[in-house]
Design an enzyme around this catalytic site. Structure first.
Site, PDB file in Angstrom:
ATOM      1  N   ASP A  34       0.821  -1.223   0.000  1.00  0.00           N
ATOM      2  CA  ASP A  34       0.000   0.000   0.000  1.00  0.00           C
ATOM      3  C   ASP A  34       0.854   1.272   0.000  1.00  0.00           C
ATOM      4  O   ASP A  34       0.330   2.384   0.073  1.00  0.00           O
ATOM      5  CB  ASP A  34      -0.945   0.017   1.216  1.00  0.00           C
ATOM      6  CG  ASP A  34      -0.200  -0.035   2.537  1.00  0.00           C
ATOM      7  OD1 ASP A  34       1.058   0.014   2.519  1.00  0.00           O
ATOM      8  OD2 ASP A  34      -0.855  -0.107   3.597  1.00  0.00           O
ATOM      9  N   LYS A 186      21.804  39.537 -15.021  1.00  0.00           N
ATOM     10  CA  LYS A 186      20.877  39.433 -16.161  1.00  0.00           C
ATOM     11  C   LYS A 186      20.802  40.771 -16.888  1.00  0.00           C
ATOM     12  O   LYS A 186      20.704  41.815 -16.241  1.00  0.00           O
ATOM     13  CB  LYS A 186      19.475  39.070 -15.654  1.00  0.00           C
ATOM     14  CG  LYS A 186      19.337  37.604 -15.315  1.00  0.00           C
ATOM     15  CD  LYS A 186      17.915  37.266 -14.914  1.00  0.00           C
ATOM     16  CE  LYS A 186      17.873  35.808 -14.484  1.00  0.00           C
ATOM     17  NZ  LYS A 186      16.735  35.489 -13.665  1.00  0.00           N
ATOM     18  N   ARG A 188      18.551  42.621 -19.937  1.00  0.00           N
ATOM     19  CA  ARG A 188      17.431  42.469 -20.866  1.00  0.00           C
ATOM     20  C   ARG A 188      17.820  43.074 -22.205  1.00  0.00           C
ATOM     21  O   ARG A 188      18.169  44.245 -22.308  1.00  0.00           O
ATOM     22  CB  ARG A 188      16.183  43.159 -20.284  1.00  0.00           C
ATOM     23  CG  ARG A 188      14.950  42.966 -21.142  1.00  0.00           C
ATOM     24  CD  ARG A 188      13.663  43.132 -20.360  1.00  0.00           C
ATOM     25  NE  ARG A 188      13.398  42.037 -19.446  1.00  0.00           N
ATOM     26  CZ  ARG A 188      12.980  40.829 -19.806  1.00  0.00           C
ATOM     27  NH1 ARG A 188      12.793  40.534 -21.082  1.00  0.00           N
ATOM     28  NH2 ARG A 188      12.751  39.913 -18.896  1.00  0.00           N
TER      29      ARG A 188
END
Ligand code: R5P
Length: 285
Positions: A34, A186, A188
Site C-alpha cells: 500500500d 541578467k 534584458r
C-alpha cells in the site's frame, strides 16, 4: 559509533562510515504494497553513538526518516546525530503570501524531536537552522567540488555563481583552485530576450564553471550556459551540491553544458563528488 543510512542516502552513508572508521548498521527499509514504509535495524545499537544519514526528498523519504528515528530510539543509544544531506522544503523558508505554511520550519520541528544534533549540507538558507532547538552545523560542499575541478585534465579558469546571492560559493571554490570568480547578471536585450553576463570578467576563450547549491529545473544554468557560450566561453561545466533535476532537467543540461557534476547529497547519474569528508569533520567536532 554506528552509521545508519536511509534509503535515500546509501552512497553517502557508506562513504561516511569509511571516512569515520565506523560500522554501517544493516538496516532494512522497504515499502508495503500500500506504499507505507517499513524499517528494521538488524544490529544492536545499545550504548552506541548513532549517526543517521537520510536526505528528506522526495516526500516518502521524510516519512522514512521519522520511522528510522523511532526504530533507533527503541535502543539505549548515547546520542543521535542526524545528517540531512539534502533538506527538502528548505526553499519555502518564509511566507511569500498570506496563508502559506513555512514548510522548512514544519519539517525542522519534526526531525529535531528525536535528534541531539543536526548536520545539513549547503542548506539553501542557513536561517532555516534556527528552527532546530538542538545544535546544528551546515557543511559546505564547495571544497569537494573544487577538489573535483582540480583533478580534471583541464580545470576551469573562471568560477561563476548564477547570481549575486550565491557569489560566496564561487569565491570559495575559486580560492581553492587559485582562479578568478564572479557572478552572473541578467541583461534584458529586448522584450523577450535576456542575456546573462559575468559582472566583470571576460569569458571569451575561457573554460568556465558555474556553481550553485541546487539545480532544480535547470532553467538558470541552461540560460547562463547559452549566454556564456555566445560570449565565447570555450567550455561550460555546471556543478551543484544538490542535483534535483526536476522535469528531465539533466537531459536539457547535457545538451548545452560540456559536463554536469553534483555531490552525493542526492544520488543521481552526476553524483561524482562525495561530501563525506566535510560531514565527518562536522561529526567529530
Ligand atoms: C535559487 O535560489 C537556487 O540557489 C538555485 O539557483 C535554483 O534553485 C535553481 O533553480 P532552477 O534549476 O530551477 O533554475
Amino acid at each position: 559509533m554506528k552509521i545508519i543510512g536511509g534509503s535515500a542516502s546509501q552512497m553517502l552513508a557508506r562513504s561516511l562510515a569509511q571516512e569515520l572508521g565506523a560500522d554501517l548498521a544493516p538496516t532494512v527499509s522497504k515499502l508495503f504494497p500500500d506504499g507505507e514504509c517499513y524499517v528494521r535495524i538488524e544490529d544492536d545499537l545499545d550504548g552506541e553513538e548513532i549517526v543517521l544519514v537520510q536526505t528528506t526528498h522526495p516526500n516518502d523519504k521524510f516519512v522514512e526518516i521519522l520511522i528510522i528515528m523511532d526504530a533507533i530510539r527503541e535502543f539505549e543509544i548515547t546520542s543521535l546525530t542526524t545528517v540531512i544531506p539534502y533538506f527538502g522544503y528548505a526553499r519555502q523558508d518564509k511566507k511569500f503570501n498570506t496563508g502559506e505554511a513555512i514548510s522548512a520550519r514544519a519539517m525542522a520541528r519534526h526531525i529535531q524531536l528525536q535528534s541531539d544534533k543536526i548536520i545539513t549540507v549547503d542548506i539553501h538558507n542557513p536561517d532555516v537552522l534556527r528552527w532546530f532547538d538542538v545544535p546544528t552545523h551546515d557543511v559546505s560542499g564547495m571544497p569537494r567540488l573544487a577538489e573535483y575541478f582540480k583533478g580534471l585534465e583541464q580545470p576551469p579558469e573562471i568560477i561563476l555563481a548564477p547570481d549575486e546571492g550565491a557569489k560566496h560559493r564561487a569565491v570559495e571554490v575559486a580560492s581553492i583552485l587559485g582562479c578568478e570568480s564572479d557572478y552572473l547578471k541578467k541583461h534584458r536585450i529586448d522584450g523577450t530576450t535576456v542575456e546573462m553576463k559575468s559582472k566583470s570578467l571576460n569569458v571569451d576563450t575561457k573554460r568556465v564553471a558555474i556553481v550553485d547549491d541546487i539545480i532544480s529545473t535547470g532553467g538558470t544554468i541552461v540560460k547562463a550556459t547559452e549566454s556564456l557560450k555566445a560570449q565565447g566561453a570555450s567550455s561550460v561545466l555546471a556543478a551543484c551540491t544538490h542535483g534535483l533535476y526536476a522535469n528531465n532537467a539533466l537531459e536539457r543540461l547535457e545538451k548545452v553544458c560540456d559536463s554536469v557534476v553534483s555531490t552525493d547529497t542526492l544520488e543521481t547519474a552526476t553524483s561524482k563528488v562525495s561530501v563525506a569528508k566535510g560531514v565527518a569533520k562536522a561529526i567529530r567536532k
